[in-house]
Design a protein around this motif. Structure first.
Motif, mmCIF file in Angstrom:
data_model
loop_
_atom_site.group_PDB
_atom_site.id
_atom_site.type_symbol
_atom_site.label_atom_id
_atom_site.label_comp_id
_atom_site.label_asym_id
_atom_site.label_seq_id
_atom_site.Cartn_x
_atom_site.Cartn_y
_atom_site.Cartn_z
ATOM 1 N N THR A 1 143.980 15.186 1.167
ATOM 2 C CA THR A 1 145.165 14.459 1.611
ATOM 3 C C THR A 1 146.353 14.824 1.664
ATOM 4 O OG1 THR A 1 143.911 13.047 -0.365
ATOM 5 C CG2 THR A 1 146.225 12.706 -0.071
ATOM 6 N N ALA A 2 146.602 16.100 1.060
ATOM 7 C CA ALA A 2 147.991 16.519 1.028
ATOM 8 C C ALA A 2 147.891 17.280 2.783
ATOM 9 C CB ALA A 2 147.757 18.191 0.501
ATOM 10 N N GLY A 3 146.925 17.276 3.576
ATOM 11 C CA GLY A 3 147.145 17.521 4.651
ATOM 12 C C GLY A 3 147.418 16.460 5.536
ATOM 13 N N GLN A 4 146.648 15.207 4.622
ATOM 14 C CA GLN A 4 147.342 13.671 5.999
ATOM 15 C C GLN A 4 148.884 13.447 5.137
ATOM 16 O OE1 GLN A 4 144.170 11.142 4.155
ATOM 17 N NE2 GLN A 4 142.668 11.842 4.275
ATOM 18 N N PHE A 5 149.055 13.652 4.601
ATOM 19 C CA PHE A 5 150.446 13.495 4.394
ATOM 20 C C PHE A 5 151.544 13.696 5.191
ATOM 21 C CE2 PHE A 5 149.982 12.959 -0.444
ATOM 22 C CZ PHE A 5 150.020 12.074 -0.215
ATOM 23 N N PHE A 6 150.855 15.448 5.662
ATOM 24 C CA PHE A 6 152.104 15.797 6.362
ATOM 25 C C PHE A 6 151.960 16.088 8.360
ATOM 26 C CE2 PHE A 6 150.150 19.014 4.602
ATOM 27 C CZ PHE A 6 149.644 20.771 5.979
ATOM 28 N N SER A 7 150.750 15.605 8.705
ATOM 29 C CA SER A 7 149.663 15.277 9.478
ATOM 30 C C SER A 7 150.378 13.868 10.651
ATOM 31 C CB SER A 7 148.820 14.392 9.962
ATOM 32 O OG SER A 7 147.462 16.000 8.941
ATOM 33 N N LEU A 8 151.140 12.523 9.878
ATOM 34 C CA LEU A 8 152.018 12.542 10.558
ATOM 35 C C LEU A 8 153.184 12.688 10.980
ATOM 36 C CD1 LEU A 8 152.213 9.206 11.350
ATOM 37 C CD2 LEU A 8 153.134 8.679 8.886
ATOM 38 N N PRO A 9 154.696 13.143 10.050
ATOM 39 C CA PRO A 9 155.289 14.109 10.634
ATOM 40 C C PRO A 9 154.977 14.533 11.855
ATOM 41 C CG PRO A 9 155.344 14.399 8.300
ATOM 42 C CD PRO A 9 154.463 13.614 8.250
ATOM 43 N N THR B 1 139.148 13.433 13.190
ATOM 44 C CA THR B 1 137.761 13.398 13.837
ATOM 45 C C THR B 1 136.277 13.531 12.788
ATOM 46 O OG1 THR B 1 137.522 15.660 14.015
ATOM 47 C CG2 THR B 1 138.056 15.277 15.909
ATOM 48 N N LEU B 2 135.281 13.832 13.014
ATOM 49 C CA LEU B 2 134.193 13.305 12.140
ATOM 50 C C LEU B 2 133.960 15.105 11.148
ATOM 51 C CD1 LEU B 2 131.823 12.377 10.210
ATOM 52 C CD2 LEU B 2 130.003 13.729 11.871
ATOM 53 N N ASP B 3 134.288 14.850 9.720
ATOM 54 C CA ASP B 3 134.345 16.517 8.897
ATOM 55 C C ASP B 3 132.999 16.493 8.356
ATOM 56 O OD1 ASP B 3 135.221 18.264 7.336
ATOM 57 O OD2 ASP B 3 136.444 17.727 6.823
ATOM 58 N N PRO B 4 132.881 17.315 9.075
ATOM 59 C CA PRO B 4 131.647 18.164 8.642
ATOM 60 C C PRO B 4 131.220 18.421 7.493
ATOM 61 C CG PRO B 4 132.391 19.255 9.813
ATOM 62 C CD PRO B 4 133.189 18.603 10.206
ATOM 63 N N LEU B 5 132.555 18.929 6.624
ATOM 64 C CA LEU B 5 132.468 19.325 5.258
ATOM 65 C C LEU B 5 132.048 18.071 4.023
ATOM 66 C CD1 LEU B 5 134.597 22.102 5.163
ATOM 67 C CD2 LEU B 5 131.715 22.174 5.601
ATOM 68 N N GLU C 1 135.953 10.300 8.144
ATOM 69 C CA GLU C 1 137.339 10.715 9.393
ATOM 70 C C GLU C 1 138.800 11.153 8.788
ATOM 71 O OE1 GLU C 1 136.855 10.368 12.593
ATOM 72 O OE2 GLU C 1 135.049 9.261 12.638
ATOM 73 N N ASN C 2 138.855 12.286 9.722
ATOM 74 C CA ASN C 2 139.410 13.042 8.359
ATOM 75 C C ASN C 2 140.949 14.082 9.438
ATOM 76 O OD1 ASN C 2 141.425 14.463 6.812
ATOM 77 N ND2 ASN C 2 140.453 15.281 6.131
ATOM 78 N N PRO C 3 142.149 13.582 9.306
ATOM 79 C CA PRO C 3 142.542 14.292 10.465
ATOM 80 C C PRO C 3 143.129 15.473 10.743
ATOM 81 C CG PRO C 3 144.431 12.837 8.853
ATOM 82 C CD PRO C 3 142.725 12.951 8.540
ATOM 83 N N LEU C 4 143.264 16.475 11.660
ATOM 84 C CA LEU C 4 143.223 17.880 11.810
ATOM 85 C C LEU C 4 143.369 18.820 10.491
ATOM 86 C CD1 LEU C 4 143.455 17.796 15.625
ATOM 87 C CD2 LEU C 4 141.450 18.159 14.234
ATOM 88 N N MET C 5 144.551 18.151 9.963
ATOM 89 C CA MET C 5 144.924 18.802 8.826
ATOM 90 C C MET C 5 144.654 18.794 7.717
ATOM 91 S SD MET C 5 146.999 20.751 11.027
ATOM 92 C CE MET C 5 147.225 21.461 9.621
ATOM 93 N N GLY C 6 143.788 17.884 7.773
ATOM 94 C CA GLY C 6 143.544 17.784 6.513
ATOM 95 C C GLY C 6 142.224 18.189 6.365
ATOM 96 N N GLN C 7 141.451 18.181 7.184
ATOM 97 C CA GLN C 7 139.782 19.606 8.245
ATOM 98 C C GLN C 7 140.494 20.916 7.557
ATOM 99 O OE1 GLN C 7 137.625 18.311 10.748
ATOM 100 N NE2 GLN C 7 138.518 16.658 11.386
#
Length: 269
Positions: free
Chosen positions: A96-104, A112-116, A120-126
């Protein structure tokens, strides 16, 4: 010990159901990359290891094929799901922290699909989720999960104490959800605040000098600043990840202490 387990097959099945439910919901262990046979075998081994020290569960007078045993089996699975779900909430704070600053920073569309986490998760969230997994492994998280989580639970929690202490369980889950967003905001706030200042500065420059089309360079600037901040703050992030994971395990142990007293007072089931 094998003979004791055969004589107490209902108890072993209850322990295996609790362990399997925890494994199926805990992060990393529940990944589709792990074969189902391996997960079932790990649950059986965990039940075998915890069998001699089981104190909270008592199945005397309960038939193996009775309705009471099926209800106990479902209750044990619920206990395992609660443990695994709480650990999952801890790790959700990092993605969730990665999703917060993925937009700005301009990476919100790169999902993409996070295998962990199998979502579906943004790259910084992964990325943050992967770092959290490495921190979890480095601090012997699986040992804490099985020794401090599963093994402690079979000594202090049963279906009756879980039902009697449902207020404590509900409070722990609600506090975990609120702490999820708080931890995510604290982790992402340095990068999120700096990116906000970067966007603000870019907008002021474009207003002060309209002939400079600086907005076209906004995304490269934001991405560069974000990566530089991640490199600079990664040691502090790792330390924060360790504190969050350790706090989650302490919360589970405090829950065992609260509702485990009901077992001592009212006896096992």
């Amino acid at each position: 010990m094998i003979n004791e387990m055969l004589n107490a097959a209902p108890l072993f099945l209850l322990l295996a159901a609790r362990a399997l439910a925890m494994i199926e919901t805990a992060p990393l262990l529940s990944s589709e990359a792990n074969p189902q046979v391996a997960r079932v075998a790990l649950a059986g081994f965990a039940a075998y290891a915890a069998f001699p020290s089981t104190q909270a569960i008592n199945v005397q007078g309960v038939g193996l094929f009775s309705l009471s045993f099926l209800l106990l089996l479902a209750g044990e699975a619920i206990i395992g799901v609660i443990m695994g779900f709480f650990i999952t909430m801890i790790f959700a704070a990092f993605s969730t922290a990665g999703q917060f600053f993925s937009l700005p920073m301009g990476f919100s569309a790169a999902e993409t699909l996070d295998p962990l986490s199998q979502t579906e998760n943004p790259l910084m969230g992964q990325y943050l989720n992967l770092v959290a997994m490495l921190v979890f492994l480095s601090m012997n998280g699986f040992r804490e999960l099985f020794l401090g989580g599963f093994w402690r639970s079979v000594q202090s929690i049963n279906v009756a104490s879980l039902a009697a202490g449902r207020e404590a369980v509900t409070g722990m889950l609600l506090s975990g959800l609120s702490r999820l967003f708080l931890d995510a905001m604290v982790i992402s706030l340095p990068i999120l605040g700096t990116l906000f200042l970067t966007s603000l500065s870019t907008g002021l420059i474009s207003k002060a000098a309209p002939q400079i089309n600086i907005l076209t360079e906004g995304f490269p600037v934001a991405i560069t600043v974000a990566f530089m901040l991640i490199m600079a703050t990664l040691p502090f992030m790792v330390e924060a990840f360790g504190r969050v994971i350790d706090s989650g395990f302490r919360s589970i142990e405090s829950l065992y202490i609260q509702i485990g007293q009901r077992v001592m007072g009212g006896g096992g089931i």
